[in-house]
Design an enzyme around this catalytic site. Structure first.
Site, mmCIF file in Angstrom:
data_model
loop_
_atom_site.group_PDB
_atom_site.id
_atom_site.type_symbol
_atom_site.label_atom_id
_atom_site.label_comp_id
_atom_site.label_asym_id
_atom_site.label_seq_id
_atom_site.Cartn_x
_atom_site.Cartn_y
_atom_site.Cartn_z
ATOM 1 N N LYS A 33 47.001 54.910 45.381
ATOM 2 C CA LYS A 33 46.254 53.771 45.923
ATOM 3 C C LYS A 33 47.217 52.627 46.235
ATOM 4 O O LYS A 33 47.167 51.557 45.643
ATOM 5 C CB LYS A 33 45.193 53.338 44.915
ATOM 6 C CG LYS A 33 43.973 52.681 45.532
ATOM 7 C CD LYS A 33 42.936 52.420 44.458
ATOM 8 C CE LYS A 33 41.723 51.712 45.022
ATOM 9 N NZ LYS A 33 40.783 51.318 43.967
ATOM 10 N N LYS A 59 45.531 41.050 52.295
ATOM 11 C CA LYS A 59 46.238 40.970 51.016
ATOM 12 C C LYS A 59 46.732 42.354 50.632
ATOM 13 O O LYS A 59 46.061 43.358 50.890
ATOM 14 C CB LYS A 59 45.342 40.392 49.928
ATOM 15 C CG LYS A 59 44.139 41.240 49.564
ATOM 16 C CD LYS A 59 43.352 40.617 48.434
ATOM 17 C CE LYS A 59 42.213 41.521 47.982
ATOM 18 N NZ LYS A 59 42.672 42.798 47.380
ATOM 19 N N LYS A 85 37.596 42.513 45.817
ATOM 20 C CA LYS A 85 38.328 43.723 46.162
ATOM 21 C C LYS A 85 39.394 44.026 45.101
ATOM 22 O O LYS A 85 39.915 43.137 44.440
ATOM 23 C CB LYS A 85 38.990 43.567 47.535
ATOM 24 C CG LYS A 85 37.985 43.371 48.678
ATOM 25 C CD LYS A 85 37.119 44.609 48.865
ATOM 26 C CE LYS A 85 36.259 44.543 50.108
ATOM 27 N NZ LYS A 85 35.120 43.626 50.001
ATOM 28 N N ASP A 86 39.731 45.310 44.997
ATOM 29 C CA ASP A 86 40.713 45.764 44.011
ATOM 30 C C ASP A 86 42.113 45.260 44.332
ATOM 31 O O ASP A 86 42.407 44.842 45.450
ATOM 32 C CB ASP A 86 40.748 47.296 43.970
ATOM 33 C CG ASP A 86 39.444 47.890 43.477
ATOM 34 O OD1 ASP A 86 38.669 47.152 42.849
ATOM 35 O OD2 ASP A 86 39.206 49.075 43.733
ATOM 36 N N LYS A 87 42.975 45.380 43.347
ATOM 37 C CA LYS A 87 44.370 44.981 43.522
ATOM 38 C C LYS A 87 45.142 45.982 44.369
ATOM 39 O O LYS A 87 45.889 45.608 45.268
ATOM 40 C CB LYS A 87 45.035 44.836 42.149
ATOM 41 C CG LYS A 87 46.490 44.387 42.208
ATOM 42 C CD LYS A 87 46.994 43.987 40.836
ATOM 43 C CE LYS A 87 48.368 43.334 40.931
ATOM 44 N NZ LYS A 87 48.751 42.661 39.687
#
EC number: 5.4.99.27
Length: 372
Positions: free
Chosen positions: A27, A55, A84-86
């Site tokens: 990911k 980002k 949102k995820d990192k």
């Protein structure tokens, strides 16, 4: 069901039956890309700026902190449609008061870029998006596994997918729902947002368990005889016939809560044969319970019995949560894929309605738990 004493992470059932597929997934910002799709067009006037940002390897909150330090805007005055995820690369929209626009003129950051700026009358709020488009690149995919991936994707495109909550909901060790249960038992926590998140994780865990039970029912209805279904679920011969008669994978039940898909009000399934036609046309879908005082109540029959198996030991906490309903069955939209045999890369793109997890779809395709 004693959630506090469980030592293993619950693994929901898959709807597809193929064996695990070998592929490597990371990911990172090259192999996992998310693009928000706004719920409405921005007006071009008003007291709020809408920032279209990209980002990389930052959470939404980390991006907000960077922008806050640059512009002087308090974090609470920013708006966003979804967290949102990192990991990965995300294109999303944020809002901020227009009066701080001048502070952005020289903005520069290696992991955060402002791509476009719009104006609008309103601050962005959670849920102000239609959904997200996802790009996923799988690596080390052999030709034989590429064929399996194609078949799995075609099956999901045809039948839909289980709209489980993803592993991201449950924390680093997959068990933060237990902390949510402790809070419901009376444990004190000063951080209100964290408290709400943990209780939400508890609701999500129960939702996943109920949906998994419905997936099991759907498999049994396809594979077992009417007599066996009667014995397993203590239902009438007529109910068993109704289950066997349904051609689609996910079986609807009389008395359960349905909703107009993808946005719409809840209602009870009273005329099963009529609702089956609308379900097959993707106009409606079944709604699972996020337990709470204001959640739409299930009617009767097998739907209620199965729900009670999961939720009966938690009813004492019902008044402490607002509750709602969530679609149990979703659909891939704009699906496409391509395989590069030379590089052994398999790329997938699709759109999901808000609230659905691409990682859930990927786990279904690969038949692997990404959390592990």
């Amino acid at each position: 069901m004693n959630l506090e004493e469980e030592n293993t992470i619950f693994k929901p059932l898959y709807s597809l039956k193929h064996s695990p597929i070998n592929a490597y997934f990371s990911k990172n910002s090259d192999d996992f890309v998310v693009r928000e799709r706004p719920l409405y067009e921005f007006s071009g006037k008003g007291e709020h700026l809408i920032l279209h940002i990209n980002k990389k390897d930052l959470t939404t909150n980390e991006a907000l902190k960077i922008l806050s330090e640059t512009s002087g805007v308090k974090i609470r005055d920013f708006g966003y449609a979804g967290l949102k995820d990192k990991q990965g690369s995300t294109f999303q929209y944020l809002s901020m008061p227009k009066k701080f626009e001048s502070f952005l003129s020289n903005f520069s950051h290696p992991k955060l870029k402002i791509l476009e700026i719009f104006t609008h009358e309103n601050k962005l709020r959670i849920g102000h998006l239609k959904g997200n488009t996802f790009f996923i690149r799988l690596k080390k995919v052999l030709p034989s596994d590429a064929l399996k991936l194609e078949q799995a994707l075609m099956n999901l495109d045809k039948q839909g997918f289980t709209n489980y909550f993803g592993y991201q909901r449950f924390g680093k060790f997959g068990d933060n729902y237990k902390e949510g249960l402790e809070i419901l038992h009376g444990k004190k926590m000063k951080n209100v947002k964290m408290k709400e998140f943990l209780i939400s994780a508890f609701q999500s865990e129960l939702f996943n368990r109920y949906l998994s039970k419905r997936v099991e029912l759907s498999h049994f209805a396809n594979d077992f005889s009417e007599k066996e279904l009667i014995q397993i679920y203590k239902i009438s011969k007529e109910e068993a016939k109704e289950l066997k008669k349904q051609e689609q994978f996910f079986k609807l039940l009389k008395g359960e809560v349905l909703g107009h898909y993808p946005f719409g009000k809840c209602f009870l399934c009273e005329d099963l044969s009529a609702e089956l036609g609308r379900f097959k046309a993707r106009d409606i879908s079944a709604m699972g319970l996020l337990i709470g005082a204001k959640a739409y109540e299930t009617g009767e029959g097998l739907a209620l019995n199965l729900e009670n198996e999961i939720f009966k030991d938690t009813l004492e906490f019902k008044a402490k949560m607002q509750g709602s309903r969530r679609f149990m069955w979703g659909y891939l939209e704009e699906l496409k894929w391509r395989y590069d045999e030379e590089k052994a890369h398999f790329c997938i793109e699709f759109f999901l309605q808000k609230g659905s997890y691409a990682t859930v779809v990927l786990e279904e395709i690969l038949h692997k738990n990404l959390f592990e």
